[in-house]
Design a protein around this motif. Structure first.
Motif, PDB file in Angstrom:
ATOM      1  N   GLU A 163       0.838  -1.205   0.000  1.00  0.00           N
ATOM      2  CA  GLU A 163       0.000   0.000   0.000  1.00  0.00           C
ATOM      3  C   GLU A 163       0.872   1.254   0.000  1.00  0.00           C
ATOM      4  OE1 GLU A 163      -3.475   2.112   2.690  1.00  0.00           O
ATOM      5  OE2 GLU A 163      -3.093  -0.026   2.941  1.00  0.00           O
TER       6      GLU A 163
ATOM      7  N   ILE B 244       2.664   1.718  -3.382  1.00  0.00           N
ATOM      8  CA  ILE B 244       1.774   2.227  -4.431  1.00  0.00           C
ATOM      9  C   ILE B 244       1.417   3.684  -4.189  1.00  0.00           C
ATOM     10  CG2 ILE B 244      -0.561   2.027  -5.382  1.00  0.00           C
ATOM     11  CD1 ILE B 244      -0.238  -1.045  -4.968  1.00  0.00           C
ATOM     12  N   LEU B 245       1.015   4.001  -2.959  1.00  0.00           N
ATOM     13  CA  LEU B 245       0.545   5.360  -2.670  1.00  0.00           C
ATOM     14  C   LEU B 245       1.656   6.399  -2.704  1.00  0.00           C
ATOM     15  CD1 LEU B 245      -2.136   4.663   0.082  1.00  0.00           C
ATOM     16  CD2 LEU B 245      -2.483   5.101  -2.364  1.00  0.00           C
TER      17      LEU B 245
ATOM     18  N   THR C 224       3.920   6.464  -5.101  1.00  0.00           N
ATOM     19  CA  THR C 224       4.336   6.681  -6.483  1.00  0.00           C
ATOM     20  C   THR C 224       3.892   8.065  -6.950  1.00  0.00           C
ATOM     21  OG1 THR C 224       2.308   5.721  -7.412  1.00  0.00           O
ATOM     22  CG2 THR C 224       4.191   4.221  -7.086  1.00  0.00           C
TER      23      THR C 224
ATOM     24  N   TYR D 195       2.470   8.733  -9.723  1.00  0.00           N
ATOM     25  CA  TYR D 195       1.151   8.568 -10.321  1.00  0.00           C
ATOM     26  C   TYR D 195       0.054   8.658  -9.254  1.00  0.00           C
ATOM     27  CZ  TYR D 195      -2.656   6.321 -12.911  1.00  0.00           C
ATOM     28  OH  TYR D 195      -3.858   6.026 -13.497  1.00  0.00           O
ATOM     29  N   ALA D 196       0.237   7.939  -8.141  1.00  0.00           N
ATOM     30  CA  ALA D 196      -0.752   7.949  -7.059  1.00  0.00           C
ATOM     31  C   ALA D 196      -0.853   9.336  -6.428  1.00  0.00           C
ATOM     32  CB  ALA D 196      -0.393   6.906  -6.004  1.00  0.00           C
ATOM     33  N   GLN D 197       0.268   9.992  -6.244  1.00  0.00           N
ATOM     34  CA  GLN D 197       0.257  11.333  -5.648  1.00  0.00           C
ATOM     35  C   GLN D 197      -0.503  12.316  -6.541  1.00  0.00           C
ATOM     36  OE1 GLN D 197       1.302  12.330  -2.496  1.00  0.00           O
ATOM     37  NE2 GLN D 197       1.328  10.101  -2.307  1.00  0.00           N
TER      38      GLN D 197
ATOM     39  N   ARG E   6      -2.965  11.524  -8.592  1.00  0.00           N
ATOM     40  CA  ARG E   6      -4.389  11.183  -8.466  1.00  0.00           C
ATOM     41  C   ARG E   6      -4.966  11.706  -7.155  1.00  0.00           C
ATOM     42  NH1 ARG E   6      -6.217   6.357 -11.105  1.00  0.00           N
ATOM     43  NH2 ARG E   6      -8.019   6.500  -9.740  1.00  0.00           N
TER      44      ARG E   6
ATOM     45  N   GLY F 268      -7.524   5.536  -2.887  1.00  0.00           N
ATOM     46  CA  GLY F 268      -6.463   4.575  -2.611  1.00  0.00           C
ATOM     47  C   GLY F 268      -6.837   3.174  -3.077  1.00  0.00           C
TER      48      GLY F 268
ATOM     49  N   LEU G  42      -6.695   2.985  -6.823  1.00  0.00           N
ATOM     50  CA  LEU G  42      -5.295   2.917  -7.253  1.00  0.00           C
ATOM     51  C   LEU G  42      -4.719   1.522  -7.043  1.00  0.00           C
ATOM     52  CD1 LEU G  42      -3.974   6.333  -5.919  1.00  0.00           C
ATOM     53  CD2 LEU G  42      -3.880   5.565  -8.303  1.00  0.00           C
TER      54      LEU G  42
ATOM     55  N   THR H 222       8.422   1.089  -5.191  1.00  0.00           N
ATOM     56  CA  THR H 222       7.946   2.417  -5.578  1.00  0.00           C
ATOM     57  C   THR H 222       8.751   2.959  -6.753  1.00  0.00           C
ATOM     58  OG1 THR H 222       7.193   2.908  -3.321  1.00  0.00           O
ATOM     59  CG2 THR H 222       7.563   4.784  -4.776  1.00  0.00           C
TER      60      THR H 222
END
Length: 172
Positions: A32, A35-36, A38, A40-42, A44, A116, A119, A163
């Motif tokens: 988790e 991913i969060l 990355t 890309y996640a930031q 989003r 989250g 994602l 990451t």
């Protein structure tokens, strides 16, 4: 008889290191977090935080927090000279304001959790590829999710590597 025992012990001593080498190294990962964190996640998450609905809820949260802090300070200052009825009334206002604050905080948290979860689902296939690459490249024989491990030194974690590889994969 003692020669047989010696032979078994010598064989076991010679075999144990090779068993350890065959098993590979142990690592932990917080998927988790990987991913969060990355890019890309930031992006989003920042897009969601920029939405009008989220901004409205955040402003409401900040307003309620300020009001609650003010009520708490006022109560602490005035409690000694308040009657029991006044104290009871002030406590009810505090409890009501606290409940309102918790409700809005829950809405904010739920929004972030939904993003989250989306994602995690969206990135899951790429995460599996990245994990397979790292397991092979690093010779990992046992990979554990960080949440199920009581203790692991930082050297066992491959979260940052996951990451980094995800950042590379989502920029290509």
């Amino acid at each position: 008889m003692s020669n047989v025992i010696k032979a078994v012990l010598i064989s076991a001593a010679l075999l144990l290191p090779s068993i350890g080498w065959a098993q590979g190294k142990i690592a932990v990962v917080n998927l988790e977090q990987a991913i969060l964190q990355t890019d890309y996640a930031q992006k989003r998450l920042n897009t969601e935080r920029s939405s009008d609905a989220y901004k409205s809820d955040k402003a409401e949260f900040d307003r309620l927090k300020d009001e609650l802090d003010g009520l708490v300070q006022e109560f602490q200052k005035e409690a000694a000279v308040m009657s029991q009825d006044q104290q009871l009334s002030a406590r009810r206002r505090l409890a009501s304001k606290q409940a309102d604050l918790e409700h809005v905080a829950g809405k904010l948290q739920q929004t972030e959790q939904q993003v989250g979860q989306a994602l995690l689902q969206e990135m899951s296939p790429k995460v599996q590829e990245v994990l397979q690459e790292l397991i092979t490249a690093e010779g990992i024989g046992l990979l554990l999710q960080r949440g199920s491990v009581i203790h692991a030194d930082a050297g066992y974690s491959i979260t940052a590597k996951v990451t980094d590889k995800l950042n590379q994969a989502f920029t290509e």
